[in-house]
Motif scaffolding. Structure first.
Motif, PDB file in Angstrom:
ATOM      1  N   ARG A 151      82.779  40.070  31.183  1.00  0.00           N
ATOM      2  CA  ARG A 151      82.589  39.596  29.805  1.00  0.00           C
ATOM      3  C   ARG A 151      81.113  39.363  29.500  1.00  0.00           C
ATOM      4  O   ARG A 151      80.653  39.624  28.389  1.00  0.00           O
ATOM      5  CB  ARG A 151      83.388  38.308  29.602  1.00  0.00           C
ATOM      6  CG  ARG A 151      83.366  37.787  28.171  1.00  0.00           C
ATOM      7  CD  ARG A 151      84.329  36.635  28.000  1.00  0.00           C
ATOM      8  NE  ARG A 151      85.711  37.090  28.085  1.00  0.00           N
ATOM      9  CZ  ARG A 151      86.406  37.533  27.038  1.00  0.00           C
ATOM     10  NH1 ARG A 151      85.833  37.599  25.838  1.00  0.00           N
ATOM     11  NH2 ARG A 151      87.657  37.905  27.191  1.00  0.00           N
ATOM     12  N   GLY A 159      75.972  39.841  21.781  1.00  0.00           N
ATOM     13  CA  GLY A 159      76.591  38.536  21.570  1.00  0.00           C
ATOM     14  C   GLY A 159      77.598  38.502  20.445  1.00  0.00           C
ATOM     15  O   GLY A 159      77.957  37.423  19.959  1.00  0.00           O
ATOM     16  N   ASP A 170      79.046  41.028  26.500  1.00  0.00           N
ATOM     17  CA  ASP A 170      78.261  40.203  25.572  1.00  0.00           C
ATOM     18  C   ASP A 170      76.864  40.772  25.410  1.00  0.00           C
ATOM     19  O   ASP A 170      76.323  40.849  24.300  1.00  0.00           O
ATOM     20  CB  ASP A 170      78.170  38.758  26.081  1.00  0.00           C
ATOM     21  CG  ASP A 170      79.482  38.004  25.965  1.00  0.00           C
ATOM     22  OD1 ASP A 170      80.344  38.447  25.176  1.00  0.00           O
ATOM     23  OD2 ASP A 170      79.648  36.984  26.654  1.00  0.00           O
ATOM     24  N   ARG A 171      76.264  41.177  26.536  1.00  0.00           N
ATOM     25  CA  ARG A 171      74.897  41.707  26.492  1.00  0.00           C
ATOM     26  C   ARG A 171      74.839  43.034  25.741  1.00  0.00           C
ATOM     27  O   ARG A 171      73.959  43.261  24.907  1.00  0.00           O
ATOM     28  CB  ARG A 171      74.374  41.886  27.920  1.00  0.00           C
ATOM     29  CG  ARG A 171      72.903  42.302  27.982  1.00  0.00           C
ATOM     30  CD  ARG A 171      72.502  42.648  29.401  1.00  0.00           C
ATOM     31  NE  ARG A 171      73.168  43.858  29.862  1.00  0.00           N
ATOM     32  CZ  ARG A 171      72.766  45.094  29.532  1.00  0.00           C
ATOM     33  NH1 ARG A 171      71.722  45.273  28.728  1.00  0.00           N
ATOM     34  NH2 ARG A 171      73.410  46.141  30.001  1.00  0.00           N
ATOM     35  N   THR A 179      76.806  44.211  23.434  1.00  0.00           N
ATOM     36  CA  THR A 179      77.121  44.097  22.003  1.00  0.00           C
ATOM     37  C   THR A 179      76.275  43.054  21.283  1.00  0.00           C
ATOM     38  O   THR A 179      76.548  42.720  20.133  1.00  0.00           O
ATOM     39  CB  THR A 179      78.602  43.763  21.802  1.00  0.00           C
ATOM     40  OG1 THR A 179      78.905  42.518  22.452  1.00  0.00           O
ATOM     41  CG2 THR A 179      79.486  44.855  22.376  1.00  0.00           C
ATOM     42  N   HIS A 227      83.575  40.067  20.263  1.00  0.00           N
ATOM     43  CA  HIS A 227      84.213  41.357  20.578  1.00  0.00           C
ATOM     44  C   HIS A 227      85.668  41.225  21.021  1.00  0.00           C
ATOM     45  O   HIS A 227      86.355  42.239  21.167  1.00  0.00           O
ATOM     46  CB  HIS A 227      83.428  42.083  21.664  1.00  0.00           C
ATOM     47  CG  HIS A 227      83.108  41.230  22.856  1.00  0.00           C
ATOM     48  ND1 HIS A 227      84.070  40.756  23.718  1.00  0.00           N
ATOM     49  CD2 HIS A 227      81.915  40.756  23.314  1.00  0.00           C
ATOM     50  CE1 HIS A 227      83.504  40.049  24.668  1.00  0.00           C
ATOM     51  NE2 HIS A 227      82.188  40.015  24.448  1.00  0.00           N
TER      52      HIS A 227
END
Length: 320
Positions: free
Chosen positions: A132, A141, A136-137, A139, A144
């Motif tokens: 995850r 943050g 996060d990185r 996209t 998603h």
């Protein structure tokens, strides 16, 4: 003499070893940056005069930069990403090209995620499982929901290639976009161009929407069936198409001819649609062979750019 006393406890000022602060006062000697404008300093009378009546504490906090909600996230979703379970599934159903589908480890299983996994398996789409934190990185943050889709890089066609492809067809037709900045409008224009037999769509490199995920979705898959070109200078592209024998027609409400009566409608044709607010740029207008209008009632000032393009292309195809 002062400073030379030999009495116990006397000191010599400015001479000998003295105890330092050990760097404890260094921070106090540092500068605080440029002085803010008077109207930006809450304690200055100019600030009070610049605050509108009824301004809330939250608005003042955002203005001063002290509200945590006003802080921008570290990153943002780029044009090549679609994030979230419903958006990803809708993108797959719309026929968007897929580079990879990413699923976060430990993502909660539900019916929507199951639909995406089933679609990926049936269509042999690349499916990757990552942490995850890594998702996060990638996209920036964004929220998603443990699922994201990455679009491949779009290879825009060269204007000369669009011209060659159009001249090889029986009814050469290319659509130019002059400052279309809304990706929804761009996608709808691409869809209409494909529906009415155009051989391509050309957009400028600057001050224009590009083929983002939103534009892909708005085109309803047409972006995969008709080439989209990009040029560095739209006016030079117009000159090039004119020299090749294309009639250049700009859509404008004050046009001197209705769209159905364009001279040379049977030959090679370029239709230029202007921006959503300002219409065609002045230089673009000057280069057009004709400015064509779409008759509408006085109750409506103008048509949406993509709607106007659809009507014009339909009328052109009907006349041909």
């Amino acid at each position: 003499m002062a400073g030379n006393s030999s009495r116990r406890g006397a000191t010599t000022k400015g001479k000998g070893n003295t105890a330092g602060s050990g760097g404890r006062r260094r921070k106090g000697l540092e500068g605080r940056g440029p002085t803010p404008k008077a109207e930006d300093r809450p304690y200055h009378k100019a600030y009070k005069g610049n605050v509108k009546p009824g301004t809330t504490k939250e608005q003042l906090a955002r203005r001063q930069g002290t509200d945590k909600r006003s802080v921008k996230p570290a990153g943002k979703v780029g044009a090549e990403w679609v994030v979230g379970r419903n958006p990803v599934f809708e993108a797959l159903q719309a026929g968007m090209p897929v580079k990879s589908i990413y699923v976060a480890e430990g993502a909660e299983r539900d019916s929507r995620l199951a639909d995406v996994l089933k679609f990926a398996a049936e269509n042999s789409l690349p499916l990757l499982q990552i942490t995850r934190a890594e998702l996060d990185r990638l996209t920036g943050g964004a929220v998603h929901q443990g699922l994201a889709l990455q679009l491949p890089h779009y290879d825009y066609a060269h204007p000369d290639d669009l011209m060659s492809a159009a001249l090889e067809s029986e009814s050469p037709l290319v659509v130019f976009c002059d400052g279309i900045t809304d990706p929804h409008n761009l996608g709808a224009i691409i869809r209409s161009a494909a529906a009415f037999g155009a051989q391509g769509v050309l957009i400028p490199e600057r001050r224009s929407a590009s083929l983002t995920a939103v534009a892909w979705k708005s085109s309803a898959g047409a972006a995969a069936r008709i080439p989209v070109g990009m040029c560095t200078n739209l006016n030079r592209a117009i000159d090039s198409f004119q020299k090749a024998g294309f009639t250049i027609v700009g859509l404008a409400g004050e046009g001197d001819v209705e769209i159905g009566g364009i001279p040379g409608v049977d030959g090679p044709l370029v239709v230029i649609v202007g921006s959503e607010g300002d219409g065609l740029a002045r230089l673009t207008r000057d280069k057009c062979d004709h400015l064509a209008s779409i008759p509408i009632t006085s109750a409506v000032e103008s048509l949406n750019a993509s709607v106007a393009t659809s009507i014009a292309l339909y009328e052109i195809s009907r006349c041909r």
